[in-house]
Design an enzyme around this catalytic site. Structure first.
Site, PDB file in Angstrom:
ATOM      1  N   ASP A 122       3.321  -8.102  15.667  1.00  0.00           N
ATOM      2  CA  ASP A 122       2.764  -6.908  15.042  1.00  0.00           C
ATOM      3  C   ASP A 122       3.876  -6.333  14.181  1.00  0.00           C
ATOM      4  OD1 ASP A 122       0.396  -7.213  16.402  1.00  0.00           O
ATOM      5  OD2 ASP A 122       0.839  -5.721  17.931  1.00  0.00           O
ATOM      6  N   ASP A 159     -11.785  -6.717  17.678  1.00  0.00           N
ATOM      7  CA  ASP A 159     -11.198  -5.848  18.703  1.00  0.00           C
ATOM      8  C   ASP A 159     -12.343  -5.281  19.538  1.00  0.00           C
ATOM      9  OD1 ASP A 159      -8.646  -6.241  17.657  1.00  0.00           O
ATOM     10  OD2 ASP A 159      -8.767  -4.489  16.343  1.00  0.00           O
TER      11      ASP A 159
END
Lengths: 251, 195
Positions: free
Chosen positions: A11, A130
């Site tokens: 990330d 997600d």
């Protein structure tokens, strides 16, 4: 036979690798190019880079970082975060990304996925999903997990594969960063519902969690961040463990 | 050594250029027939969809130029499939340099399509695979494949065996991504450059 894949996820925010818990409380985890090179040396099967601030702040994905990574990396990597146009995808692929991961834009405009698959081929179009567990249902979230979409996760995954996604990156927000194991029921339901490979993400803590997600979850690949970044589990050790458990791995 | 990488605005050429750079080789990205003819080696990366790739080749006149090349030539992924006769992908007529027809994988419960990830090579023959064994893995990502035939120089299975690599004369093709297959892929690329 094709092997199960281990995919460290980087990330990236402002050029640094970061990691949080359930998408919040970020810790610094180092220089993404150096980490990428280290993971490739250690036997990572693929890498994923997510520019986690891009969607909400509408910043362009980091094509310069992609070039730096592609220059040193001899394994495939996927780039995601804030990708919303054909031009975004073209710029990333031309910079050396092997695949792009589309999330919010796919939910906002499903036809975008079909358009990308037609132009660039399904092999480089990953749809990231997600999902958050609410009562008995897995709800799809958008905009970096901040906004509910009202969609059910398995149905959306099936639709995304039908639109031309070549792979699905399935993250359980309810498990992300908790190190309590992957969402096995969600992973199994999606894997059984689509013909394309599924990358399971969110919740990796122990080596046994990976055995579970490949065997019980039916995942083709497992993605993790913290356990690799903070040297809790080395990739060669994990691969040897999985191999001994009867899971086909590249060693 | 002059290395030319075919530019037909179809493939992900940057990864191949970087892989050559890591080997210390410099390459020219080109669609110019003279530059291609003069090069010592020609690489032909391919990704995407067969019909639009063939259209792009025709637009650039490369469908005529490529079959006339006589130096070592390496087609990668779709670049290998384009060497065949025909593809099921949008019923496409290919370059016709090798006698195979490209077919689509049929998914089942334990074999997803695209065939994506690391798979081991089998039945290796020929100079591209010098120093490698059946235990070596390379990275694949494709939904279509060339069947095994007399032109096959390496196989992989998904679940049935297919052509992981092909060769006829100076024309070599690999279905996997040499440029993304770690040390094994680097070795194969180096073997090609030393032909």
């Amino acid at each position: 036979m094709v092997k199960k894949r281990l995919i460290p996820c980087l990330d990236v925010r402002d050029g640094r690798t970061v990691k949080g818990v359930q998408f919040e409380g970020l810790r610094d985890a180092g220089d993404p190019v150096a980490l990428a090179a280290r993971y490739a040396r250690e036997g990572a099967d693929e890498l994923v880079f997510l520019d986690i601030t891009a969607t909400n702040q509408r910043r362009k994905p980091l094509t310069e970082l992609v070039r730096e990574v592609a220059r040193v990396l001899d394994i495939p990597f996927t780039v995601g975060g804030g990708i919303g146009t054909v031009a975004d995808v073209e710029a990333l692929l031309l910079s050396g990304a092997d695949k792009v991961s589309i999330n919010s834009a796919a939910l906002a405009r499903p036809a975008f996925v079909a358009d990308l698959a037609r132009r660039f081929g399904s092999q480089c179009i990953v749809v990231a999903v997600d999902a958050r567990r609410v009562a008995d249902e897995w709800q799809v979230m958008t905009r970096a997990g901040t906004v509910p979409t009202g969609r059910e996760a398995v149905a959306w995954c099936r639709e995304a594969a039908g639109l031309g996604a070549g792979e699905l990156l399935l993250t359980s927000m309810s498990h992300d960063g908790t190190k309590s194991g992957f969402a096995l029921d969600l992973t199994r339901a999606v894997s059984d519902a689509v013909p394309v490979p599924v990358i399971a993400s969110g919740g990796a803590g122990q080596p046994a969690d990976f055995t579970d997600v490949f065997l019980a979850g039916g995942a083709d690949a497992a993605l993790a961040a913290s356990i690799f970044h903070f040297n809790e589990t080395a990739i060669p050790t994990l691969k040897a463990y999985l191999h001994a458990a009867g899971i086909p791995m590249r060693q | 050594m002059e290395i030319a990488v075919v530019d037909y605005r179809g493939g992900n050429v940057q990864s191949v250029l970087f892989a050559l750079e890591r080997l210390g080789a410099s390459a020219t990205l080109t669609a110019d027939p003279e530059t291609l003819r003069k090069a010592d080696k020609v690489l032909f990366p391919g990704e995407g969809e067969a019909a639009s790739a063939m259209d792009a080749l025709r637009m650039a006149g490369l469908d005529v130029v490529l079959p006339t090349l006589t130096q070592p030539f390496l087609g990668i992924c779709l670049g290998m499939q384009l060497l065949g006769q025909h593809s099921e992908e949008n019923d496409t007529t290919m370059l016709g340099l090798l006698p195979f027809n490209v077919q689509r994988f049929v998914p089942d419960a334990s074999h997803k399509v695209p065939h994506m990830g690391w798979n081991n090579l089998q039945a290796l023959t020929g100079p591209l695979f010098a120093g490698l064994t059946d235990a070596d893995h390379v990275y694949f990502v494709h939904s279509y494949y060339a069947p095994v035939g007399e032109y096959t120089t390496a196989q992989a299975a998904h679940p049935a065996p297919f052509s992981a690599a092909v060769q006829r004369g100076n024309f070599h093709g690999v279905q996997f991504h040499t440029e993304k297959s770690g040390a094994v892929g680097t070795r194969i690329l180096a073997n090609f450059l030393s032909l």
